[in-house]
Write a protein that holds these residues in place. Structure first.
Motif, mmCIF file in Angstrom:
data_model
loop_
_atom_site.group_PDB
_atom_site.id
_atom_site.type_symbol
_atom_site.label_atom_id
_atom_site.label_comp_id
_atom_site.label_asym_id
_atom_site.label_seq_id
_atom_site.Cartn_x
_atom_site.Cartn_y
_atom_site.Cartn_z
ATOM 1 N N SER A 94 -97.931 -27.340 3.157
ATOM 2 C CA SER A 94 -98.039 -25.348 3.763
ATOM 3 C C SER A 94 -99.028 -24.651 3.674
ATOM 4 O O SER A 94 -100.032 -24.926 3.341
ATOM 5 N N GLU A 95 -99.558 -23.658 5.266
ATOM 6 C CA GLU A 95 -101.012 -23.286 4.823
ATOM 7 C C GLU A 95 -99.992 -22.123 5.387
ATOM 8 O O GLU A 95 -99.542 -22.126 6.431
ATOM 9 N N ASN A 153 -101.651 -18.422 6.987
ATOM 10 C CA ASN A 153 -103.148 -17.279 7.193
ATOM 11 C C ASN A 153 -102.275 -16.062 7.832
ATOM 12 O O ASN A 153 -102.538 -15.988 9.292
ATOM 13 N N SER A 178 -97.575 -24.383 9.283
ATOM 14 C CA SER A 178 -98.218 -23.314 9.362
ATOM 15 C C SER A 178 -98.077 -22.453 9.079
ATOM 16 O O SER A 178 -96.924 -22.336 10.427
ATOM 17 N N ASN A 218 -99.185 -18.087 10.242
ATOM 18 C CA ASN A 218 -100.233 -17.574 10.452
ATOM 19 C C ASN A 218 -99.397 -15.823 11.515
ATOM 20 O O ASN A 218 -98.424 -15.836 11.847
#
Length: 598
Positions: free
Chosen positions: A475-476, A478, A515, A517
């Motif tokens: 997992s990311e 931003n 991800s 964001n």
């Protein structure tokens, strides 16, 4: 005004309900039915009249065109004959010629005229006259010459002189033994082509049957008359033996008004011999004729008689039905009303026993049953109050228990966490910590939260899912700094993240990347949840947005996405919501758009 109205109401209420219903029902049904029937009849009658007049006008226009074309052709033929060398020679030298020479000239003229009148079957004779009214037969049999008496011919010549070069028309008997055998004469003068002096006259005899056939073709309706008349009140031709060619039109004043232009309407009403007609006409300007159509009103009445009879029958049936049903309806109201009044009188006298049960569904039955129920409920009202209070107490107790149970579960998990920590079971510590955080997040009674708190809840949820799927994905996050304090509804990200893991990454071979964001664009908060999983087809995207589930154990996810979309739109408007961009085999991005507010 209000006082008068109240007095009227008071007087009306002196009449029984039954009689009021019967009177008002008949008044509001019979009168409109009669008015509608009368208005419908007149509308239909006028419609038929207008349609017939319009059709007749079109038919008269066609007849006018046919007559004009025929007259123009005859005018041209008469000019060609008049200017022919043989006709000019015959009119100049008729007195000097012998009988044989006259016969020879007539034969030549007959051949020339026959060529011109080959297709003009309705021309029976062509006769040339000198100034002294001596005749030369240019067309037609010599043994059946056109016979014209001197007085008629003199009057015809006078009319030609007054016409100033135009053709004049007259009706004459072709056969005195048969008065109905008429001919229409077209006469004009002939000038010398060398000197311009008048040499004589040419008469073309047209069989009146030709014009009669035109009149018959233009006739519409039984008993109708179509005729051609001239300015001298003479009937040129008609479709009936009642008005023969050469006879006078029965209403001279009507014709005078037409020729003087006093009747501008192409369709009007007139009376002839005390009979009412619809008059339609067209003017034949070149000939000074009118073509008339007289359609009797009796024909229109015959067209509408069946409709009027049907309307009368329908009105009669409606009136009888209105009276019959008003009587039935009034009784259906009056009888149960009397029963209810009797029950009220019984209660008023002290008898609280229930009356007769009325099982109907109208308002009177409802009043009857309500009154009976009121009597019945008087004896049990205190018991109902006690039962209601007991139910309220139970509801409060259940609500209290509902608050205790989640807190007890959180406290128990907290004990498990410390026990695992004491035993160095870090995985269990992390898992229970995430679960405890999620439970505590659910305890919050506020509808909204910040982006930062919602992201933290998602991180706890991902921690649990990472243990479930054993490093199936990474997992990311931003998260833009300016978005962390922005407000959004609680639990809008969890269903979307769950959809990305279960339906996007889990079916994929190998490890996936998830991800999340955030950004702000044009005062709009944008949250993108992207996975590089199996993706979706356009059909499947439509199913997800509509909440249509595939048959699998995670079918609640699709409903969650639809609910998130509906929550956002309901709260902020249709401009905001959830959108999906996906390509099969490459991955999916779900975008949430919300207003950027703190």
């Amino acid at each position: 005004m209000e006082q008068r109205f109240n007095k009227l109401i008071t007087r009306i209420r002196k009449i029984s309900v039954k009689n009021r219903i019967v009177f008002s029902f008949n008044l509001t049904s019979i009168i409109p039915i009669v008015l509608i029937g009368i208005i419908s009849y007149f509308i239909y009658f006028n419609s038929v009249k207008d349609k017939i007049s319009e059709t007749t006008t079109q038919s008269l226009l066609l007849s006018e065109m046919n007559i004009d074309m025929a007259i123009e052709r005859l005018e041209s033929n008469s000019i060609e004959i008049s200017f022919s060398e043989d006709a000019q020679y015959a009119l100049r030298n008729l007195k000097k010629l012998s009988d044989f020479e006259i016969f020879t000239l007539e034969q030549k003229l007959q051949i020339q005229s026959a060529q011109q009148f080959t297709l003009t079957y309705f021309v029976s004779d062509v006769v040339l006259f000198t100034k002294d009214l001596e005749t030369i037969t240019a067309y037609g049999g010599r043994n059946r010459r056109l016979s014209l008496d001197t007085e008629f011919l003199d009057n015809l010549v006078k009319r030609v002189r007054k016409a100033g070069g135009k053709s004049v028309f007259a009706v004459v008997e072709k056969d005195r033994k048969n008065p109905q055998n008429k001919a229409v004469l077209m006469c004009r003068h002939i000038n010398d082509i060398e000197t311009g002096d008048r040499l004589g006259y040419i008469i073309i005899a047209i069989d009146s049957v030709y014009f009669q056939n035109i009149c018959k073709a233009g006739t519409i309706g039984q008993g109708s008359y179509t005729m051609i008349v001239d300015q001298y009140n003479t009937i040129i031709a008609s479709n009936t033996d009642k008005y023969l060619s050469g006879s006078n039109f029965p209403d001279k004043n009507l014709l005078d008004n037409l020729f003087l232009g006093m009747n501008d309407e192409k369709s009007s009403v007139c009376f002839i011999d005390n009979d009412k007609y619809i008059l339609n006409f067209q003017e034949l300007t070149g000939e000074g004729w009118f073509i008339l159509s007289l359609i009797p009103y009796s024909y229109l009445n015959s067209e509408t008689r069946v409709i009027s009879l049907i309307m009368l029958i329908i009105i009669f049936i409606c009136i009888i039905s209105a009276i019959f049903f008003s009587e039935i309806i009034s009784k259906s109201i009056d009888k149960p009303l009397q029963t209810t009044l009797a029950l009220i009188e019984k209660v008023n006298s002290g008898d609280l026993s229930e009356g007769e049960y009325d099982a109907s569904v109208d308002e009177v039955a409802i009043v009857n049953r309500s009154f009976n129920n009121m009597i019945k409920r008087l004896s049990v009202s205190m018991e109902e109050i006690r039962q209601t209070e007991k139910e309220k107490s139970d509801i409060k107790w259940k609500a209290l228990m509902a608050q205790i149970n989640p807190h007890f579960l959180a406290n128990t998990l907290n004990s498990v966490k410390w026990l695992a920590h004491m035993q160095n079971a870090d995985n269990i510590v992390n898992l229970t910590s995430a679960l405890i955080n999620i439970l505590q997040y659910t305890f919050d009674k506020e509808d909204n939260t910040t982006v930062e708190r919602e992201i933290q809840s998602i991180k706890d949820y991902i921690t649990i899912q990472e243990y479930r799927y054993f490093d199936k994905f990474q997992s990311e996050f931003n998260i833009a700094e300016e978005t962390k304090e922005l407000i959004l509804p609680r639990f809008v990200l969890q269903p979307i993240v769950e959809n990305a893991i279960i339906h996007g990454i889990a079916p994929k071979r190998g490890q996936g990347i998830l991800s999340i964001n955030s950004a702000v664009e044009n005062e709009t908060l944008i949250l993108d949840i992207t996975d590089d999983g199996v993706g979706m087809t356009p059909e499947r995207i439509e199913q997800v947005m509509m909440g249509i589930n595939q048959k699998d154990r995670s079918h609640f996810t699709n409903l969650g996405i639809r609910n998130v979309n509906e929550r956002i739109k309901m709260k902020y408007g249709d401009f905001y919501g959830v959108s999906i961009c996906s390509k099969e085999g490459e991955g999916t991005t779900l975008r949430l758009t919300l207003p950027a507010v703190k």
